[in-house]
Write an enzyme that holds these catalytic residues in place. Structure first.
Site, PDB file in Angstrom:
ATOM      1  N   ASP A  10      45.403  50.946  41.541  1.00 19.93           N
ATOM      2  CA  ASP A  10      45.264  49.495  41.444  1.00 19.93           C
ATOM      3  C   ASP A  10      45.988  48.930  42.683  1.00 19.93           C
ATOM      4  OD1 ASP A  10      45.151  46.786  40.381  1.00 19.93           O
ATOM      5  OD2 ASP A  10      47.272  47.057  39.912  1.00 19.93           O
ATOM      6  N   ASP A  12      47.080  44.974  43.299  1.00 16.18           N
ATOM      7  CA  ASP A  12      48.069  43.914  43.074  1.00 16.18           C
ATOM      8  C   ASP A  12      49.067  44.311  42.000  1.00 16.18           C
ATOM      9  OD1 ASP A  12      47.063  41.893  44.922  1.00 16.18           O
ATOM     10  OD2 ASP A  12      45.279  41.994  43.670  1.00 16.18           O
TER      11      ASP A  12
HETATM   12  C1  XBP Z   1      45.060  41.356  40.262  1.00 15.97           C
HETATM   13  C2  XBP Z   1      44.319  40.109  40.144  1.00 15.97           C
HETATM   14  C3  XBP Z   1      43.656  39.482  41.303  1.00 15.97           C
HETATM   15  C4  XBP Z   1      44.525  38.702  42.243  1.00 15.97           C
HETATM   16  C5  XBP Z   1      43.721  37.649  42.962  1.00 15.97           C
HETATM   17  O1  XBP Z   1      44.219  42.375  40.681  1.00 15.97           O
HETATM   18  O2  XBP Z   1      44.178  39.628  39.040  1.00 15.97           O
HETATM   19  O3  XBP Z   1      42.754  38.590  40.759  1.00 15.97           O
HETATM   20  O4  XBP Z   1      45.563  38.062  41.506  1.00 15.97           O
HETATM   21  O5  XBP Z   1      42.732  38.181  43.746  1.00 15.97           O
HETATM   22  P1  XBP Z   1      44.555  43.970  40.546  1.00 15.97           P
HETATM   23  P2  XBP Z   1      41.442  37.259  44.141  1.00 15.97           P
HETATM   24  O6  XBP Z   1      45.847  44.134  39.817  1.00 15.97           O
HETATM   25  O7  XBP Z   1      43.380  44.523  39.774  1.00 15.97           O
HETATM   26  O8  XBP Z   1      44.608  44.513  41.951  1.00 15.97           O
HETATM   27  O9  XBP Z   1      41.907  35.831  44.261  1.00 15.97           O
HETATM   28  O10 XBP Z   1      40.947  37.816  45.447  1.00 15.97           O
HETATM   29  O11 XBP Z   1      40.437  37.397  43.024  1.00 15.97           O
HETATM   30 MG    MG Z   2      47.506  45.041  39.119  1.00 16.85          MG
END
Ligand code: XBP
Ligand code: MG
Length: 264
Positions: A10, A12
């Site tokens: 993953d 973020d």
């Molecule tokens: C985490 C999220 C993402 C980001 C925003 O993603 O929820 O939506 O907060 O990205 P992950 P965008 O943990 O799956 O990596 O604004 O580009 O949608």
């Molecule tokens: Mg995440």
């Protein structure tokens, strides 16, 4: 017995702590740029994280918080187009922030990527964020060439249903021609673990400030971070005691720990 062949990351919250000081700040910069007086505080953002995807998060904010200054749209289509425009501005601000190099990788991420590559493990990414955000993070932290280290970068709107649906992991598995029991997923949140488990992938969690109280039942191993030689990690829960013992001995998660998790 199935063999351990790939690690799916993953982005973020797992590869880097991008939410509070990255995405949140970029959303607020985009709102200001578009003349909106919305302010996503750290607390409000924590609540909004229950919805994945930036466009979906803006729509959720509008419906739940009903800000005085709304979006001036005559139809659902126009509203979706205004949100998409706002989100494009947010993505621009976010990638600018990453380029400044202020958001580092979390402990152990570089180490485990390096070790996985040396040992011939395949690596991939499964995230809800926009693809350009992933390449900007990789470029800023590991160099542009690192984009090619990942066999698949499954991201954003490539699947219709974002996390917690399992679609993004299933997409990555299909692209790699692997089955779930050949892989381990690295996640940080409830929506993330729901997604990886929906795809039946064994999951390691590293929590962060926004996710430390999430319910991670079903995860194989939950830690505060992956750990480094000089900064040991703390195991919060482990399905297998031998795995927990191994982590306690070294103070970090490495491929040997992941392999033992696999054998468990
Ligand atoms: C985490 C999220 C993402 C980001 C925003 O993603 O929820 O939506 O907060 O990205 P992950 P965008 O943990 O799956 O990596 O604004 O580009 O949608
Ligand atoms: Mg995440």
């Amino acid at each position: 017995m199935s063999t351990f062949q790939a690690l799916i990351f993953d982005v973020d919250g797992t590869m880097a702590d991008t939410e509070r000081d990255g995405h949140r700040v970029a959303f607020n910069l985009a709102f200001a740029e578009k003349g909106l007086d919305w302010d996503w505080t750290e607390e409000i953002y924590g609540d909004l994280l229950s919805v994945t995807g930036g466009k979906e998060r803006i729509a959720f904010f509008l419906s739940k918080y009903q800000p005085k200054q709304g979006l001036d749209a005559d139809s659902d289509e126009q509203r979706a187009s205004i949100i998409a425009d706002l989100h494009a501005a947010k993505t621009r601000h976010y990638t600018d922030l990453l380029q400044k190099g202020d958001i580092p990788l979390r402990p152990g991420i570089l180490r485990i990527i390096t070790e996985a590559r040396e040992l011939g493990l395949r690596i991939a990414i499964a995230t809800t964020t926009t693809p350009v955000n992933v390449t900007a993070l990789l470029t800023a932290t590991l160099g542009k060439e690192s984009i090619d280290w990942f066999e698949v970068i499954a991201a954003g709107d490539i699947v219709p249903a974002k996390k917690p649906a399992g679609d993004i992991y299933e997409y990555a598995l299909k692209e790699m021609n692997l089955s779930a029991d050949n892989c381990i997923a690295l996640e940080d949140s409830l929506n993330g673990v729901r997604s990886s488990l929906a795809a039946n992938i064994k999951t390691v969690i590293t929590v962060n400030g926004y996710t430390q109280d999430d319910d991670f039942s079903g995860a194989a191993l939950v830690l505060d971070q992956l750990g480094e030689v000089d900064s040991p990690c703390k195991t919060l829960s482990s399905v297998d005691q031998l795995v927990a013992d191994k982590v306690a001995t070294t103070g970090y998660v490495d491929v040997a720990v992941l392999k033992s998790m696999f054998a468990a």
